[in-house]
Structure formats: C-alpha cells, structure tokens
Design a protein around this motif. Structure first.
Motif, PDB file in Angstrom:
ATOM      1  N   ALA A  51       0.832  -1.210   0.000  1.00 57.79           N
ATOM      2  CA  ALA A  51       0.000   0.000   0.000  1.00 57.79           C
ATOM      3  C   ALA A  51       0.867   1.261   0.000  1.00 57.79           C
ATOM      4  N   GLN A  52       1.982   1.231   0.747  1.00 60.57           N
ATOM      5  CA  GLN A  52       2.881   2.389   0.754  1.00 60.57           C
ATOM      6  C   GLN A  52       3.523   2.594  -0.619  1.00 60.57           C
ATOM      7  N   GLN A  53       3.884   1.476  -1.274  1.00 55.20           N
ATOM      8  CA  GLN A  53       4.449   1.591  -2.622  1.00 55.20           C
ATOM      9  C   GLN A  53       3.423   2.178  -3.589  1.00 55.20           C
ATOM     10  N   GLN A  54       2.162   1.707  -3.458  1.00 52.81           N
ATOM     11  CA  GLN A  54       1.114   2.277  -4.302  1.00 52.81           C
ATOM     12  C   GLN A  54       0.916   3.759  -4.000  1.00 52.81           C
ATOM     13  N   THR A  55       1.039   4.109  -2.727  1.00 54.53           N
ATOM     14  CA  THR A  55       0.906   5.522  -2.342  1.00 54.53           C
ATOM     15  C   THR A  55       1.979   6.360  -3.024  1.00 54.53           C
ATOM     16  N   ARG A  56       3.218   5.842  -3.020  1.00 51.83           N
ATOM     17  CA  ARG A  56       4.307   6.591  -3.663  1.00 51.83           C
ATOM     18  C   ARG A  56       4.068   6.725  -5.169  1.00 51.83           C
ATOM     19  N   GLN A  57       3.568   5.611  -5.777  1.00 51.20           N
ATOM     20  CA  GLN A  57       3.313   5.664  -7.214  1.00 51.20           C
ATOM     21  C   GLN A  57       2.215   6.677  -7.543  1.00 51.20           C
ATOM     22  N   VAL A  58       1.126   6.612  -6.783  1.00 48.27           N
ATOM     23  CA  VAL A  58       0.011   7.536  -7.042  1.00 48.27           C
ATOM     24  C   VAL A  58       0.443   8.973  -6.761  1.00 48.27           C
ATOM     25  N   HIS A  59       1.254   9.154  -5.698  1.00 47.72           N
ATOM     26  CA  HIS A  59       1.742  10.495  -5.383  1.00 47.72           C
ATOM     27  C   HIS A  59       2.624  11.017  -6.525  1.00 47.72           C
ATOM     28  N   HIS A  60       3.445  10.121  -7.090  1.00 48.71           N
ATOM     29  CA  HIS A  60       4.286  10.519  -8.221  1.00 48.71           C
ATOM     30  C   HIS A  60       3.412  10.911  -9.416  1.00 48.71           C
ATOM     31  N   GLN A  61       2.344  10.129  -9.658  1.00 53.65           N
ATOM     32  CA  GLN A  61       1.432  10.471 -10.744  1.00 53.65           C
ATOM     33  C   GLN A  61       0.764  11.827 -10.483  1.00 53.65           C
ATOM     34  N   ALA A  62       0.430  12.073  -9.235  1.00 51.93           N
ATOM     35  CA  ALA A  62      -0.190  13.357  -8.898  1.00 51.93           C
ATOM     36  C   ALA A  62       0.775  14.513  -9.161  1.00 51.93           C
ATOM     37  N   GLN A  63       2.055  14.299  -8.836  1.00 52.38           N
ATOM     38  CA  GLN A  63       3.044  15.342  -9.094  1.00 52.38           C
ATOM     39  C   GLN A  63       3.195  15.600 -10.595  1.00 52.38           C
ATOM     40  N   LEU A  64       3.211  14.508 -11.375  1.00 50.16           N
ATOM     41  CA  LEU A  64       3.300  14.674 -12.824  1.00 50.16           C
ATOM     42  C   LEU A  64       2.088  15.445 -13.361  1.00 50.16           C
ATOM     43  N   GLN A 116      -6.357  12.592  -4.261  1.00 52.28           N
ATOM     44  CA  GLN A 116      -7.340  11.854  -3.466  1.00 52.28           C
ATOM     45  C   GLN A 116      -6.993  10.373  -3.413  1.00 52.28           C
ATOM     46  N   ARG A 117      -6.582   9.827  -4.571  1.00 51.94           N
ATOM     47  CA  ARG A 117      -6.186   8.419  -4.584  1.00 51.94           C
ATOM     48  C   ARG A 117      -4.953   8.191  -3.709  1.00 51.94           C
ATOM     49  N   ALA A 118      -4.021   9.136  -3.740  1.00 50.16           N
ATOM     50  CA  ALA A 118      -2.823   9.013  -2.901  1.00 50.16           C
ATOM     51  C   ALA A 118      -3.215   9.017  -1.424  1.00 50.16           C
ATOM     52  N   GLN A 119      -4.156   9.870  -1.051  1.00 54.19           N
ATOM     53  CA  GLN A 119      -4.609   9.924   0.349  1.00 54.19           C
ATOM     54  C   GLN A 119      -5.302   8.619   0.742  1.00 54.19           C
ATOM     55  N   SER A 120      -6.125   8.111  -0.180  1.00 47.16           N
ATOM     56  CA  SER A 120      -6.815   6.843   0.089  1.00 47.16           C
ATOM     57  C   SER A 120      -5.813   5.710   0.265  1.00 47.16           C
ATOM     58  N   ALA A 121      -4.799   5.678  -0.588  1.00 44.12           N
ATOM     59  CA  ALA A 121      -3.771   4.640  -0.473  1.00 44.12           C
ATOM     60  C   ALA A 121      -2.994   4.796   0.837  1.00 44.12           C
ATOM     61  N   GLN A 122      -2.743   6.037   1.240  1.00 49.44           N
ATOM     62  CA  GLN A 122      -2.047   6.277   2.509  1.00 49.44           C
ATOM     63  C   GLN A 122      -2.896   5.786   3.680  1.00 49.44           C
ATOM     64  N   ASP A 123      -4.214   6.047   3.611  1.00 53.04           N
ATOM     65  CA  ASP A 123      -5.114   5.556   4.663  1.00 53.04           C
ATOM     66  C   ASP A 123      -5.085   4.039   4.736  1.00 53.04           C
ATOM     67  N   GLN A 124      -5.078   3.386   3.573  1.00 49.39           N
ATOM     68  CA  GLN A 124      -5.013   1.921   3.564  1.00 49.39           C
ATOM     69  C   GLN A 124      -3.688   1.447   4.145  1.00 49.39           C
ATOM     70  N   ALA A 125      -2.615   2.151   3.822  1.00 47.50           N
ATOM     71  CA  ALA A 125      -1.312   1.781   4.373  1.00 47.50           C
ATOM     72  C   ALA A 125      -1.319   1.910   5.891  1.00 47.50           C
ATOM     73  N   ASP A 126      -1.927   2.990   6.395  1.00 49.04           N
ATOM     74  CA  ASP A 126      -2.013   3.183   7.848  1.00 49.04           C
ATOM     75  C   ASP A 126      -2.821   2.068   8.496  1.00 49.04           C
ATOM     76  N   GLN A 127      -3.956   1.697   7.851  1.00 48.13           N
ATOM     77  CA  GLN A 127      -4.776   0.616   8.399  1.00 48.13           C
ATOM     78  C   GLN A 127      -4.006  -0.704   8.394  1.00 48.13           C
ATOM     79  N   ALA A 128      -3.280  -0.968   7.303  1.00 49.63           N
ATOM     80  CA  ALA A 128      -2.515  -2.209   7.228  1.00 49.63           C
ATOM     81  C   ALA A 128      -1.411  -2.228   8.280  1.00 49.63           C
ATOM     82  N   THR A 129      -0.777  -1.073   8.513  1.00 44.00           N
ATOM     83  CA  THR A 129       0.252  -0.990   9.551  1.00 44.00           C
ATOM     84  C   THR A 129      -0.353  -1.247  10.923  1.00 44.00           C
ATOM     85  N   GLN A 130      -1.545  -0.691  11.159  1.00 44.44           N
ATOM     86  CA  GLN A 130      -2.230  -0.925  12.437  1.00 44.44           C
ATOM     87  C   GLN A 130      -2.582  -2.406  12.600  1.00 44.44           C
TER      88      GLN A 130
END
Length: 166
Positions: A51-64, A116-130
């Motif tokens: 999920a964190q890797q997906q977050t980084r990918q989506v965040h990179h797409q958002a930056q682009l 928004q997708r990056a935030q959603s992926a970050q939330d999923q990463a946080d839940q998975a970490t928990q």
C-alpha cells in the motif's frame, strides 16, 4: 492394604501422565497460534508495504499531473499575451487560450483526483500498519501463553520425577 496404596499410586502416575500430555497439547496449540499470528503479522506488513508503494506511485502520478497543469496554465497565459499583441489574430489566439485553459482545468482535475487516490492509499497503508501491529501484539501474547504452559509442564515433570524418586 499395601496393594491398594500401590494401585492408587499407579493411578496417580497415570493421571500425572495424562495431565502432562494435556499440557504438552496446550503448549503445541499455543505455539501454533503464535506461529499463525506471526504469519498474519508478516502478511499485514507485506500489505502495508504494498500500500505504501502504491501511495508513492500515485503520489508521483499526482506530481506529474500537477506539473502538466502548471505547464498548461503557462501555455494559457502565453496564448493570452499573444492575443493582446496580435490584434489581427485575436480571435484565433483567444480560441487557443480557451483550449489551453480547458486543458489546464482537466489537468488540475486529474491532479486533484490523483491526490485523493494518494490519500486513500495512505489511509489503507495506515490501516494495514495498524493491523500488522495488532497481529504482532497477538503473536506476543500467544508466545507468552506458550512460555507459561512450558513452565507449568516443566514443574509437573519435576513433580513427577520427585514422586517417582520417592
């Protein structure tokens, strides 16, 4: 009378052996539960990493997308300046500016969706970490129970040895 005492003693030894077998079974179960909890924790950590890797990918797409939006905005501004300088081509330049502005708005909208997708992926990463932390806690509790069972088993074995030595 002595034979009755001997029979009672044998019954007690059989009961002790049964108790030890039951404790051994409980220890094995606790170990298996701890192993399962560790596997669950590992899976949850893997999910968190994914999920964190997906977050980084989506965040990179958002930056682009944001970079494209900035470029489109700059193109729109340049087109407006050209419309002011070249009055004879004002209609054509205004049309180009409008198109560039629409592209900028589309790019901005895509950037917002990517964020928004990056935030959603970050939330999923946080839940998975928990979940991983909860599973690790469960594994620790299971390990503690296994240690307690092993200690009781050890005590019963010592008692059984003492009774046999008597």
């Amino acid at each position: 009378m002595a034979q009755d005492t001997l029979t009672d003693s044998k019954r007690g030894e059989v009961q002790d052996i049964r108790d030890i077998d039951m404790l051994r079974f409980a220890v094995d179960e606790a170990r298996q539960e701890a192993q399962n909890a560790r596997q669950y924790a590992q899976q949850a950590q893997n999910l968190a990493r994914q999920a964190q890797q997906q977050t980084r990918q989506v965040h990179h797409q958002a930056q682009l997308a944001q970079h494209e939006a900035n470029q489109a905005n700059q193109q729109a501004q340049q087109a407006r300046q050209q419309a002011l300088v070249a009055q004879n081509q004002a209609q054509q330049a205004q049309s180009e500016a409008d198109r560039a502005q629409n592209q900028a708005q589309q790019a901005q909208s895509e950037a917002s969706q990517s964020n928004q997708r990056a935030q959603s992926a970050q939330d999923q990463a946080d839940q998975a970490t928990q979940l991983a932390q909860q599973a690790e806690d469960q594994a620790s509790r299971s390990q503690d129970r296994a240690i307690q069972w092993e200690m009781q088993l050890h005590q019963l074995r010592q008692q059984a040895r003492q009774m046999q030595s008597r």
